[in-house]
Write an enzyme that holds these catalytic residues in place. Sequence first.
Site, mmCIF file in Angstrom:
data_model
loop_
_atom_site.group_PDB
_atom_site.id
_atom_site.type_symbol
_atom_site.label_atom_id
_atom_site.label_comp_id
_atom_site.label_asym_id
_atom_site.label_seq_id
_atom_site.Cartn_x
_atom_site.Cartn_y
_atom_site.Cartn_z
ATOM 1 N N LYS A 47 1.127 -1.408 -0.220
ATOM 2 C CA LYS A 47 0.112 0.163 0.633
ATOM 3 C C LYS A 47 0.933 1.076 0.389
ATOM 4 C CE LYS A 47 -3.321 0.263 3.461
ATOM 5 N NZ LYS A 47 -4.703 0.572 2.271
ATOM 6 N N LEU A 75 -4.480 7.811 -0.593
ATOM 7 C CA LEU A 75 -3.341 7.608 0.000
ATOM 8 C C LEU A 75 -3.800 7.105 1.225
ATOM 9 C CD1 LEU A 75 -0.531 9.455 -1.723
ATOM 10 C CD2 LEU A 75 -1.427 6.582 -2.016
ATOM 11 N N ASN A 101 5.815 1.059 -2.214
ATOM 12 C CA ASN A 101 4.934 2.634 -3.277
ATOM 13 C C ASN A 101 5.203 3.723 -2.137
ATOM 14 O OD1 ASN A 101 3.535 3.962 -4.117
ATOM 15 N ND2 ASN A 101 3.409 2.719 -5.437
ATOM 16 N N CYS A 131 1.530 11.552 -7.725
ATOM 17 C CA CYS A 131 1.732 12.385 -6.896
ATOM 18 C C CYS A 131 1.014 14.008 -7.030
ATOM 19 C CB CYS A 131 1.937 12.642 -5.904
ATOM 20 S SG CYS A 131 1.392 10.492 -4.549
ATOM 21 N N THR A 194 -3.561 4.919 -12.606
ATOM 22 C CA THR A 194 -5.167 4.540 -13.340
ATOM 23 C C THR A 194 -5.143 5.836 -13.758
ATOM 24 O OG1 THR A 194 -5.454 6.036 -11.577
ATOM 25 C CG2 THR A 194 -5.962 3.386 -11.043
ATOM 26 N N GLY A 266 -3.751 -6.057 -10.259
ATOM 27 C CA GLY A 266 -4.371 -4.992 -9.197
ATOM 28 C C GLY A 266 -5.595 -5.448 -9.025
ATOM 29 N N THR A 267 -6.553 -4.636 -9.485
ATOM 30 C CA THR A 267 -7.813 -4.893 -9.934
ATOM 31 C C THR A 267 -8.716 -6.165 -9.447
ATOM 32 O OG1 THR A 267 -9.116 -2.767 -10.547
ATOM 33 C CG2 THR A 267 -10.672 -4.233 -10.129
#
Length: 307
Positions: A47, A75, A101, A131, A194, A266-267
């Site tokens: 995460k 985040l 990450n 970011c 994304t 991922g998803t």
Amino acid sequence: MSKIDLSVDLNGLKLKNPITVASGTFGFGREFEDYLDLNKLGGIMVKGLTLEERKGNPMPRVAETAMGMLNSVGLQNPGVQYFVKKELPFLKQYDTKIIANINGNTIDEYCKIAEILSGTKVDSLELNISCPNVKEGGVSFGRDPEMVYKVTKNVKQYSDKHLIVKLSPNVTDIKEIAIAAEKAGANCLSLINTLIGMAIDIDRETTILARGMGGLSGPAVKPIAVRMVYEVFNSVSIPIIGMGGIMTYKDAVEFLLAGASAVSIGTGNLINPGIAMEILEGIEKHLIKKDYKSIEDIKGKVVIPNK
């Protein structure tokens, strides 16, 4: 016993197989240990971490779409120091590579996080350059090649860890972003992050996400992700971790053929917690069927008939 060599070398980061799990979809691993053997993963991208604890965005911050999902989690995480003390020891009991990450609102924040993690048993850093750069008006670091070069170069000075730069698809030309990261010293690239999207409730006439927009992931983004991996593979010489809508082994093989050395799920993890192992098994069977001996044999082998 299989004769296929599933190991990959991401320019200094050696994985036992090409399967990793994408940041933000696998927590810190604890949530999935009852569903699959974490030892069998090539790597875990944890995460996203920030310098201090973050509570994340207001609810609702997740919305289902026809072929994926939108998220605006923001985040949410306990901060890098908590991760080092509480989560990393748990993860290091498993035989898999741990990729942290990291996220910052300024170059200084990125560097401080990298410095903190430099003395730990983290195997690699994944630099999330999607970011906002608060010192430059809030524009994403990842949209400007010069800024990508600068943040990557600075982070390399504060850490001796293997460095992956995660590329945003929300740019005009992803190739120039990739080249900037490579020139600055990135060991590897991961893509795509994304895509920016929106969903609207037509009865309430408001956006479904509290913050309006969010990151689109899932099968809908896969063709875009495969194309971008192909473009970047033909523009740089460092390895690529491909991601974006991988739901089956066939999806993963597409990314490998486009030029990825490894892939990230991922998803798919949120739909089927055991999907990573199913995809790994499928890749292995496909390589056997095609009489390939290693991941390297298939990487970047796609042919465009009329090019």
